[in-house]
Write a protein that holds these residues in place. Structure first.
Motif, PDB file in Angstrom:
ATOM      1  N   GLU A  86       0.832  -1.203   0.000  1.00 38.56           N
ATOM      2  CA  GLU A  86       0.000   0.000   0.000  1.00 38.56           C
ATOM      3  C   GLU A  86       0.871   1.259   0.000  1.00 38.56           C
ATOM      4  N   CYS A  87       1.921   1.234   0.772  1.00 38.13           N
ATOM      5  CA  CYS A  87       2.810   2.403   0.826  1.00 38.13           C
ATOM      6  C   CYS A  87       3.518   2.612  -0.516  1.00 38.13           C
ATOM      7  N   LEU A  88       3.994   1.525  -1.121  1.00 41.80           N
ATOM      8  CA  LEU A  88       4.685   1.671  -2.402  1.00 41.80           C
ATOM      9  C   LEU A  88       3.720   2.192  -3.473  1.00 41.80           C
ATOM     10  N   ILE A  89       2.512   1.623  -3.501  1.00 42.44           N
ATOM     11  CA  ILE A  89       1.521   2.074  -4.492  1.00 42.44           C
ATOM     12  C   ILE A  89       1.182   3.553  -4.263  1.00 42.44           C
ATOM     13  N   THR A  90       1.054   3.944  -3.003  1.00 39.79           N
ATOM     14  CA  THR A  90       0.729   5.343  -2.695  1.00 39.79           C
ATOM     15  C   THR A  90       1.804   6.289  -3.220  1.00 39.79           C
ATOM     16  N   VAL A  91       3.055   5.937  -2.991  1.00 41.38           N
ATOM     17  CA  VAL A  91       4.150   6.790  -3.474  1.00 41.38           C
ATOM     18  C   VAL A  91       4.154   6.820  -5.009  1.00 41.38           C
ATOM     19  N   LEU A  92       3.879   5.675  -5.622  1.00 49.04           N
ATOM     20  CA  LEU A  92       3.866   5.628  -7.094  1.00 49.04           C
ATOM     21  C   LEU A  92       2.703   6.446  -7.666  1.00 49.04           C
ATOM     22  N   ILE A  93       1.563   6.427  -6.970  1.00 48.21           N
ATOM     23  CA  ILE A  93       0.424   7.241  -7.430  1.00 48.21           C
ATOM     24  C   ILE A  93       0.784   8.730  -7.374  1.00 48.21           C
ATOM     25  N   LEU A  94       1.442   9.138  -6.299  1.00 46.02           N
ATOM     26  CA  LEU A  94       1.896  10.538  -6.211  1.00 46.02           C
ATOM     27  C   LEU A  94       2.782  10.872  -7.405  1.00 46.02           C
ATOM     28  N   LYS A  95       3.693   9.943  -7.723  1.00 45.81           N
ATOM     29  CA  LYS A  95       4.628  10.152  -8.837  1.00 45.81           C
ATOM     30  C   LYS A  95       3.880  10.244 -10.175  1.00 45.81           C
ATOM     31  N   ILE A  96       2.883   9.382 -10.340  1.00 44.49           N
ATOM     32  CA  ILE A  96       2.130   9.375 -11.606  1.00 44.49           C
ATOM     33  C   ILE A  96       1.300  10.660 -11.737  1.00 44.49           C
ATOM     34  N   LEU A  97       0.675  11.086 -10.622  1.00 35.25           N
ATOM     35  CA  LEU A  97      -0.184  12.276 -10.673  1.00 35.25           C
ATOM     36  C   LEU A  97       0.634  13.553 -10.851  1.00 35.25           C
ATOM     37  N   GLU A  98       1.804  13.610 -10.186  1.00 37.71           N
ATOM     38  CA  GLU A  98       2.633  14.824 -10.250  1.00 37.71           C
ATOM     39  C   GLU A  98       4.094  14.428 -10.454  1.00 37.71           C
ATOM     40  N   PRO A  99       4.414  13.997 -11.688  1.00 38.28           N
ATOM     41  CA  PRO A  99       5.755  13.429 -11.932  1.00 38.28           C
ATOM     42  C   PRO A  99       6.895  14.402 -11.707  1.00 38.28           C
ATOM     43  N   ASN A 100       6.649  15.688 -11.830  1.00 38.94           N
ATOM     44  CA  ASN A 100       7.734  16.658 -11.629  1.00 38.94           C
ATOM     45  C   ASN A 100       7.857  17.130 -10.187  1.00 38.94           C
ATOM     46  N   THR A 101       6.942  16.658  -9.339  1.00 35.03           N
ATOM     47  CA  THR A 101       6.968  17.053  -7.925  1.00 35.03           C
ATOM     48  C   THR A 101       7.530  15.944  -7.039  1.00 35.03           C
ATOM     49  N   TYR A 102       7.122  14.713  -7.280  1.00 35.45           N
ATOM     50  CA  TYR A 102       7.482  13.606  -6.386  1.00 35.45           C
ATOM     51  C   TYR A 102       8.598  12.758  -6.973  1.00 35.45           C
ATOM     52  N   PHE A 103       9.634  12.521  -6.149  1.00 31.87           N
ATOM     53  CA  PHE A 103      10.769  11.694  -6.567  1.00 31.87           C
ATOM     54  C   PHE A 103      11.061  10.653  -5.492  1.00 31.87           C
ATOM     55  N   LEU A 104      11.441   9.486  -5.934  1.00 33.75           N
ATOM     56  CA  LEU A 104      11.803   8.404  -5.018  1.00 33.75           C
ATOM     57  C   LEU A 104      13.230   7.961  -5.297  1.00 33.75           C
ATOM     58  N   LEU A 105      14.092   8.066  -4.290  1.00 31.28           N
ATOM     59  CA  LEU A 105      15.463   7.563  -4.407  1.00 31.28           C
ATOM     60  C   LEU A 105      15.509   6.095  -4.002  1.00 31.28           C
ATOM     61  N   LYS A 106      16.603   5.473  -4.356  1.00 29.35           N
ATOM     62  CA  LYS A 106      16.779   4.057  -4.046  1.00 29.35           C
ATOM     63  C   LYS A 106      17.355   3.884  -2.643  1.00 29.35           C
ATOM     64  N   GLY A 107      16.659   3.108  -1.820  1.00 29.73           N
ATOM     65  CA  GLY A 107      17.172   2.732  -0.507  1.00 29.73           C
ATOM     66  C   GLY A 107      17.772   1.344  -0.563  1.00 29.73           C
ATOM     67  N   ASN A 108      18.331   0.905   0.560  1.00 35.94           N
ATOM     68  CA  ASN A 108      18.897  -0.450   0.553  1.00 35.94           C
ATOM     69  C   ASN A 108      17.812  -1.525   0.530  1.00 35.94           C
ATOM     70  N   HIS A 109      16.552  -1.137   0.785  1.00 35.13           N
ATOM     71  CA  HIS A 109      15.461  -2.109   0.703  1.00 35.13           C
ATOM     72  C   HIS A 109      14.764  -2.125  -0.657  1.00 35.13           C
TER      73      HIS A 109
END
Ligand code: MN
Length: 252
Positions: free
Chosen positions: A51-74
Motif C-alpha cells: 500500500e505504501c509503495l503504491i501510494t508513493v507511485l500514485i503521487l509520482k504518476i499524478l505529479e511526476p515533476n513534484t514527487y521523486f523516489l530515491l533508491k534505498g537499501n530495501h
C-alpha cells in the motif's frame, strides 16, 4: 535539480507504515509542494508495504515533476526476500513473475538527488570515493548495473553507510561486508570536494525522531513513527528553505 521553488520536503524511511505516510500526504495536500523527495525504504518490515509503495507511485504518476523516489537499501530483491516484501507481494498475487515488475521499477530509481549544487540527498551516506558524484552524474540507474565491480561497491555504500561521531575515516560497519561508518574528517573532505553545504539522509531510526551530525551539516531523518510497533519514535522530515538551509521537523 536547480532553481526549484522552495520549500522542498525530504521524507525518510517509511517501511510499510501507512499511518505515517497518510499523515504526510494530508500535510502535502495543504502545502502543495513543488518538490518532494523520498529517500527510499518504502517497503519491508511494516504491515502495509505494498500500500505504501503504491501510494508513493500514485503521487509520482499524478505529479511526476513534484514527487521523486530515491533508491534505498530495501529497494532490492535480496532485502525484500529477507525482510518481508517479497513474501507479502507473492502471497497476495500468487504469481512470482509479477515481482519482476517491482524489480524493473527499482532499476529506475536514482541514488542521489542534488539540490542547487549545495545539498545532496541519499539513503545511507557518502561513499569512500570522494569523486564518485562526478562519475555518477548524468548516468541512469539501469546503465550503472552493466558496469564494473568498483561501481557497485560505491553504490552499496551510498545506500548503506552510516555517519558516526568520534571516529576517523571509514571503518567497517556491523551491517555487513563492504558497508562503512564514516567520520567527520572524511565527511568534510567529501563536502569540500563536491562544494556541498548539507547532506540529508535516512536509514537509521533515532528515538528523538531525527539527529544532526558533524556540526549541523548532516541531517538524519526517519519517517516511520512507532517503528516496528514497539519503538516510540516520532516520524520526521526535512525542509529546504529559500536560503537553502536545512530544517528538521517532526510529523505531528
Ligand atoms: Mn535503510
Amino acid at each position: 535539480m536547480n532553481n526549484i521553488e522552495k520549500p522542498i520536503y525530504i521524507i525518510g524511511d517509511i517501511h510499510g507504515n501507512l499511518r505515517s505516510l497518510s499523515k504526510l500526504i494530508d500535510f502535502f495536500k495543504l502545502k502543495k509542494p513543488q518538490l518532494v523527495i523520498f529517500l527510499g525504504d518504502i517497503v519491508d518490515r511494516g504491515p502495509y508495504q505494498l500500500e505504501c509503495l503504491i501510494t508513493v507511485l500514485i503521487l509520482k504518476i499524478l505529479e511526476p515533476n513534484t514527487y521523486f523516489l530515491l533508491k534505498g537499501n530495501h529497494e532490492t530483491l535480496e532485502m525484500n526476500k529477507y525482510y518481508g516484501f517479497y513474501q507479502q507481494f507473492t502471497d497476495r498475487f500468487q504469481n512470482k513473475a509479477n515481482f519482476d515488475e517491482i524489480l524493473a521499477l527499482y532499476n529506475t530509481l536514482p541514488y542521489v538527488a542534488r539540490i542547487d549544487n549545495q545539498i545532496i540527498c541519499v539513503h545511507g551516506g557518502i561513499p569512500e570515493d570522494k569523486d564518485f558524484l562526478n562519475k555518477l552524474h548524468g548516468l541512469k540507474t539501469k546503465d550503472l548495473y552493466k558496469s564494473w565491480k568498483y561501481l557497485s561497491e560505491q553504490l552499496l555504500q551510498i545506500t548503506w553507510n552510516d555517519p558516526k561521531e568520534d571516529i576517523e575515516g571509514f571503518i567497517d560497519s556491523f551491517r555487513g561486508p563492504g558497508i562503512k561508518f564514516f567520520g567527520e574528517d572524511v565527511f568534510e573532505v567529501f563536502m569540500e570536494t563536491n562544494n556541498l553545504k548539507y547532506l540529508i539522509r535516512s536509514h537509521e531510526m533515532f528515538p528523538e525522531g531525527y539527529r544532526w551530525f558533524f556540526k549541523y551539516r548532516l541531517l538524519s531523518i526517519f519517517s516511520s513513527e512507532n517503528y516496528g510497533g514497539y519503538s516510540r519514535n516520532p516520524a520526521s522530515y526535512a525542509i529546504v528553505n529559500e536560503n537553502n538551509e536545512v530544517i528538521a521537523k517532526l510529523v505531528k
